[in-house]
Design a protein around this motif. Structure first.
Motif, PDB file in Angstrom:
ATOM      1  N   LEU A 276       7.645  -7.713  -0.223  1.00  0.00           N
ATOM      2  CA  LEU A 276       7.135  -6.483  -0.817  1.00  0.00           C
ATOM      3  C   LEU A 276       8.190  -5.869  -1.727  1.00  0.00           C
ATOM      4  CD1 LEU A 276       6.032  -5.079   2.647  1.00  0.00           C
ATOM      5  CD2 LEU A 276       4.550  -6.287   1.047  1.00  0.00           C
ATOM      6  N   PRO A 277       7.769  -5.135  -2.757  1.00  0.00           N
ATOM      7  CA  PRO A 277       8.755  -4.446  -3.598  1.00  0.00           C
ATOM      8  C   PRO A 277       9.452  -3.342  -2.798  1.00  0.00           C
ATOM      9  CG  PRO A 277       6.592  -4.535  -4.661  1.00  0.00           C
ATOM     10  CD  PRO A 277       6.402  -4.927  -3.232  1.00  0.00           C
ATOM     11  N   PRO A 278      10.663  -2.977  -3.182  1.00  0.00           N
ATOM     12  CA  PRO A 278      11.305  -1.843  -2.523  1.00  0.00           C
ATOM     13  C   PRO A 278      10.493  -0.563  -2.751  1.00  0.00           C
ATOM     14  CG  PRO A 278      12.504  -2.440  -4.509  1.00  0.00           C
ATOM     15  CD  PRO A 278      11.471  -3.519  -4.286  1.00  0.00           C
ATOM     16  N   TYR A 279      10.470   0.280  -1.734  1.00  0.00           N
ATOM     17  CA  TYR A 279       9.751   1.567  -1.822  1.00  0.00           C
ATOM     18  C   TYR A 279       8.269   1.370  -2.132  1.00  0.00           C
ATOM     19  CZ  TYR A 279      14.673   2.760  -2.534  1.00  0.00           C
ATOM     20  OH  TYR A 279      16.039   2.849  -2.422  1.00  0.00           O
ATOM     21  N   TRP A 280       7.699   0.244  -1.647  1.00  0.00           N
ATOM     22  CA  TRP A 280       6.331  -0.101  -2.036  1.00  0.00           C
ATOM     23  C   TRP A 280       5.306   0.942  -1.600  1.00  0.00           C
ATOM     24  CZ3 TRP A 280       2.743  -1.055   1.902  1.00  0.00           C
ATOM     25  CH2 TRP A 280       3.278  -1.226   3.183  1.00  0.00           C
ATOM     26  N   ARG A 281       5.570   1.646  -0.526  1.00  0.00           N
ATOM     27  CA  ARG A 281       4.607   2.650  -0.059  1.00  0.00           C
ATOM     28  C   ARG A 281       4.470   3.816  -1.031  1.00  0.00           C
ATOM     29  NH1 ARG A 281       7.063   0.786   4.583  1.00  0.00           N
ATOM     30  NH2 ARG A 281       5.653   0.121   6.280  1.00  0.00           N
ATOM     31  N   ARG A 282       5.505   4.029  -1.846  1.00  0.00           N
ATOM     32  CA  ARG A 282       5.485   5.160  -2.770  1.00  0.00           C
ATOM     33  C   ARG A 282       4.836   4.802  -4.109  1.00  0.00           C
ATOM     34  NH1 ARG A 282      11.867   6.922  -2.534  1.00  0.00           N
ATOM     35  NH2 ARG A 282      12.161   6.783  -0.266  1.00  0.00           N
ATOM     36  N   VAL A 283       4.544   3.523  -4.327  1.00  0.00           N
ATOM     37  CA  VAL A 283       4.068   3.073  -5.641  1.00  0.00           C
ATOM     38  C   VAL A 283       2.628   2.581  -5.511  1.00  0.00           C
ATOM     39  CG1 VAL A 283       4.534   1.556  -7.600  1.00  0.00           C
ATOM     40  CG2 VAL A 283       6.431   2.389  -6.194  1.00  0.00           C
ATOM     41  N   PRO A 284       1.648   3.352  -5.975  1.00  0.00           N
ATOM     42  CA  PRO A 284       0.240   2.957  -5.803  1.00  0.00           C
ATOM     43  C   PRO A 284      -0.066   1.572  -6.357  1.00  0.00           C
ATOM     44  CG  PRO A 284       0.380   5.243  -6.528  1.00  0.00           C
ATOM     45  CD  PRO A 284       1.767   4.678  -6.612  1.00  0.00           C
ATOM     46  N   GLU A 285       0.536   1.215  -7.502  1.00  0.00           N
ATOM     47  CA  GLU A 285       0.251  -0.093  -8.098  1.00  0.00           C
ATOM     48  C   GLU A 285       0.739  -1.222  -7.195  1.00  0.00           C
ATOM     49  OE1 GLU A 285       0.591   3.040 -11.187  1.00  0.00           O
ATOM     50  OE2 GLU A 285       1.893   2.357  -9.552  1.00  0.00           O
ATOM     51  N   ALA A 286       1.882  -1.031  -6.560  1.00  0.00           N
ATOM     52  CA  ALA A 286       2.395  -2.051  -5.644  1.00  0.00           C
ATOM     53  C   ALA A 286       1.528  -2.126  -4.387  1.00  0.00           C
ATOM     54  CB  ALA A 286       3.843  -1.747  -5.284  1.00  0.00           C
ATOM     55  N   ARG A 287       1.144  -0.987  -3.841  1.00  0.00           N
ATOM     56  CA  ARG A 287       0.310  -0.986  -2.638  1.00  0.00           C
ATOM     57  C   ARG A 287      -1.016  -1.698  -2.889  1.00  0.00           C
ATOM     58  NH1 ARG A 287      -0.043   4.844   0.080  1.00  0.00           N
ATOM     59  NH2 ARG A 287      -1.386   3.592   1.428  1.00  0.00           N
ATOM     60  N   ALA A 288      -1.573  -1.525  -4.084  1.00  0.00           N
ATOM     61  CA  ALA A 288      -2.846  -2.163  -4.401  1.00  0.00           C
ATOM     62  C   ALA A 288      -2.738  -3.675  -4.380  1.00  0.00           C
ATOM     63  CB  ALA A 288      -3.343  -1.693  -5.773  1.00  0.00           C
ATOM     64  N   VAL A 289      -1.540  -4.203  -4.654  1.00  0.00           N
ATOM     65  CA  VAL A 289      -1.334  -5.648  -4.656  1.00  0.00           C
ATOM     66  C   VAL A 289      -1.020  -6.173  -3.262  1.00  0.00           C
ATOM     67  CG1 VAL A 289       0.157  -7.502  -5.508  1.00  0.00           C
ATOM     68  CG2 VAL A 289      -0.619  -5.714  -7.068  1.00  0.00           C
ATOM     69  N   VAL A 290      -0.165  -5.472  -2.512  1.00  0.00           N
ATOM     70  CA  VAL A 290       0.344  -6.023  -1.251  1.00  0.00           C
ATOM     71  C   VAL A 290      -0.535  -5.727  -0.048  1.00  0.00           C
ATOM     72  CG1 VAL A 290       2.693  -5.877  -2.128  1.00  0.00           C
ATOM     73  CG2 VAL A 290       1.810  -4.023  -0.690  1.00  0.00           C
ATOM     74  N   GLU A 291      -1.351  -4.672  -0.117  1.00  0.00           N
ATOM     75  CA  GLU A 291      -2.125  -4.322   1.073  1.00  0.00           C
ATOM     76  C   GLU A 291      -3.271  -5.298   1.362  1.00  0.00           C
ATOM     77  OE1 GLU A 291      -3.107  -0.189   0.623  1.00  0.00           O
ATOM     78  OE2 GLU A 291      -1.224   0.449   1.598  1.00  0.00           O
ATOM     79  N   PRO A 292      -3.997  -5.854   0.357  1.00  0.00           N
ATOM     80  CA  PRO A 292      -5.060  -6.814   0.692  1.00  0.00           C
ATOM     81  C   PRO A 292      -4.561  -8.064   1.427  1.00  0.00           C
ATOM     82  CG  PRO A 292      -5.437  -5.921  -1.494  1.00  0.00           C
ATOM     83  CD  PRO A 292      -4.087  -5.442  -1.068  1.00  0.00           C
ATOM     84  N   PRO A 293      -3.469  -8.735   1.005  1.00  0.00           N
ATOM     85  CA  PRO A 293      -3.005  -9.876   1.794  1.00  0.00           C
ATOM     86  C   PRO A 293      -2.582  -9.492   3.205  1.00  0.00           C
ATOM     87  CG  PRO A 293      -2.019  -9.923  -0.396  1.00  0.00           C
ATOM     88  CD  PRO A 293      -2.690  -8.603  -0.251  1.00  0.00           C
ATOM     89  N   MET A 294      -1.970  -8.318   3.372  1.00  0.00           N
ATOM     90  CA  MET A 294      -1.578  -7.905   4.720  1.00  0.00           C
ATOM     91  C   MET A 294      -2.792  -7.624   5.586  1.00  0.00           C
ATOM     92  SD  MET A 294       1.992  -5.763   4.376  1.00  0.00           S
ATOM     93  CE  MET A 294       1.380  -4.410   3.366  1.00  0.00           C
ATOM     94  N   GLU A 295      -3.823  -7.036   5.002  1.00  0.00           N
ATOM     95  CA  GLU A 295      -5.056  -6.816   5.765  1.00  0.00           C
ATOM     96  C   GLU A 295      -5.718  -8.149   6.098  1.00  0.00           C
ATOM     97  OE1 GLU A 295      -8.214  -5.110   7.769  1.00  0.00           O
ATOM     98  OE2 GLU A 295      -6.215  -4.380   7.272  1.00  0.00           O
ATOM     99  N   ALA A 296      -5.660  -9.109   5.177  1.00  0.00           N
ATOM    100  CA  ALA A 296      -6.193 -10.443   5.464  1.00  0.00           C
ATOM    101  C   ALA A 296      -5.455 -11.083   6.635  1.00  0.00           C
ATOM    102  CB  ALA A 296      -6.085 -11.328   4.224  1.00  0.00           C
ATOM    103  N   ALA A 297      -4.147 -10.906   6.684  1.00  0.00           N
ATOM    104  CA  ALA A 297      -3.362 -11.453   7.793  1.00  0.00           C
ATOM    105  C   ALA A 297      -3.804 -10.832   9.116  1.00  0.00           C
ATOM    106  CB  ALA A 297      -1.877 -11.213   7.549  1.00  0.00           C
ATOM    107  N   ARG A 298      -4.036  -9.519   9.115  1.00  0.00           N
ATOM    108  CA  ARG A 298      -4.509  -8.865  10.340  1.00  0.00           C
ATOM    109  C   ARG A 298      -5.882  -9.403  10.736  1.00  0.00           C
ATOM    110  NH1 ARG A 298      -3.113  -4.313   7.044  1.00  0.00           N
ATOM    111  NH2 ARG A 298      -0.952  -3.651   7.427  1.00  0.00           N
ATOM    112  N   LEU A 299      -6.774  -9.567   9.764  1.00  0.00           N
ATOM    113  CA  LEU A 299      -8.111 -10.094  10.059  1.00  0.00           C
ATOM    114  C   LEU A 299      -8.042 -11.517  10.603  1.00  0.00           C
ATOM    115  CD1 LEU A 299     -10.081  -8.800   6.923  1.00  0.00           C
ATOM    116  CD2 LEU A 299     -10.248  -7.944   9.278  1.00  0.00           C
ATOM    117  N   ALA A 300      -7.007 -12.253  10.215  1.00  0.00           N
ATOM    118  CA  ALA A 300      -6.844 -13.630  10.688  1.00  0.00           C
ATOM    119  C   ALA A 300      -6.135 -13.701  12.039  1.00  0.00           C
ATOM    120  CB  ALA A 300      -6.072 -14.445   9.651  1.00  0.00           C
ATOM    121  N   GLY A 301      -5.837 -12.546  12.620  1.00  0.00           N
ATOM    122  CA  GLY A 301      -5.268 -12.533  13.960  1.00  0.00           C
ATOM    123  C   GLY A 301      -3.766 -12.428  14.029  1.00  0.00           C
ATOM    124  N   LEU A 302      -3.113 -12.183  12.897  1.00  0.00           N
ATOM    125  CA  LEU A 302      -1.661 -12.011  12.913  1.00  0.00           C
ATOM    126  C   LEU A 302      -1.322 -10.548  13.178  1.00  0.00           C
ATOM    127  CD1 LEU A 302      -0.653 -14.251   9.872  1.00  0.00           C
ATOM    128  CD2 LEU A 302      -0.712 -14.865  12.287  1.00  0.00           C
TER     129      LEU A 302
END
Length: 294
Positions: free
Chosen positions: A103-129
């Motif tokens: 993830l980029p540094p300070y990613w939680r503060r940057v909406p554009e970064a969150r829009a990119v990194v949050e879908p793969p992380m949610e996919a990982a959760r849906l896959a049981g990780l």
């Protein structure tokens, strides 16, 4: 939608998906193939009408004793598609594998970064990780170092016995750089047994002294992917700033123009001290582990 692994010769198919976060330093897929860590059978894509909408590449360096881990996972569609890809790949790979989300540094503060990194992380959760702790990778790249406080002195380690003795007395290291790789590649817990990973000699190790008594130790490496502070453990946390300065100075004569260090995000004071010393955050990393592994 077609979800499948690559076959040899389809390397360009993986690279046809633009890098969503080009600012994060990553090994290229071609370089990973050449080094033997990436392989087509461990690389999966989801394709619709010839367009790659999701891609995932697990890495397992040659000779690694551990299982492959998910190093590259990009998603240009809904999280459910990413979860479908992970489920299919996990079945072929013999079960879920750990995923290190870069993830980029300070990613939680940057909406554009969150829009990119949050879908793969949610996919990982849906896959049981299961989402775990976050770590920062910080880098010093030649900025002037502050003057040490002068309260501490440093000397080379006397030998492996002294290093092992002091490591055994450290409750929790302040910095561990590359601990995930050490465990996956060699099965070595860097926090408690760093010498087999770094080499059994005292070269690169510095003992921190306060009034002539050990206050901690630091192990540096100049021949890794990047010069780094691999291990830093202290009995006196007040010594951190001086130890960082000493460690960087120890690496400079070997040609280091950049020094990296990893710190857990919950160590707020240590992160602040790194930044005061001239280190800057390069990226963050979150581990997603199979539920069975806790």
């Amino acid at each position: 939608m077609v979800i499948r692994p690559l076959v040899t010769g389809e390397e360009n198919l993986f690279e046809s998906m633009p890098a969503p976060l080009p600012q994060i330093r990553k090994m290229s897929y071609a370089a990973g193939l050449e080094m033997g860590g990436f392989r087509p059978s461990h690389t999966w894509v989801a394709i619709r009408d010839g367009v790659v909408l999701a891609r995932a590449a697990w890495v397992q360096p040659p000779g690694a004793v551990g299982e492959p881990w998910l190093e590259r996972f990009d998603l240009a569609a809904e999280p459910a598609l990413g979860a479908d890809l992970l489920h299919a790949a996990h079945e072929a790979l013999g079960g879920p594998k750990i995923y290190y989300a870069a993830l980029p540094p300070y990613w939680r503060r940057v909406p554009e970064a969150r829009a990119v990194v949050e879908p793969p992380m949610e996919a990982a959760r849906l896959a049981g990780l299961v989402e775990g702790g976050e770590r920062h990778r910080c880098t010093w790249a030649g900025t002037p170092l502050p003057e040490p406080s002068g309260r501490y002195t440093f000397r080379p380690a006397a030998g492996a016995d002294e290093i092992n003795d002091l490591v055994g007395k450290v409750a929790e290291p302040t910095l561990l750089t590359g601990s995930e790789t050490a465990l996956a590649v060699a099965g070595i817990p860097l926090a408690t047994d760093p010498l087999p990973w770094m080499g059994n000699g005292p070269s690169g190790w510095r003992i921190v002294l306060r009034h002539g008594e050990p206050a901690g130790l630091a192990g540096t490496s100049g021949d890794a992917c990047f010069p780094q502070i691999t291990y830093l453990g202290l009995f006196d946390e007040g010594a951190l700033g001086d130890t960082l300065i000493d460690s960087v100075h120890a690496l400079i004569p070997g040609g280091a123009r950049e020094v990296v260090a990893d710190v857990d995000s919950h160590r707020v004071a240590a992160t602040a001290e790194l930044e005061r010393t001239g280190f800057r955050r390069l990226r963050a990393r979150i581990a997603f582990t199979p539920a069975s592994a806790g």
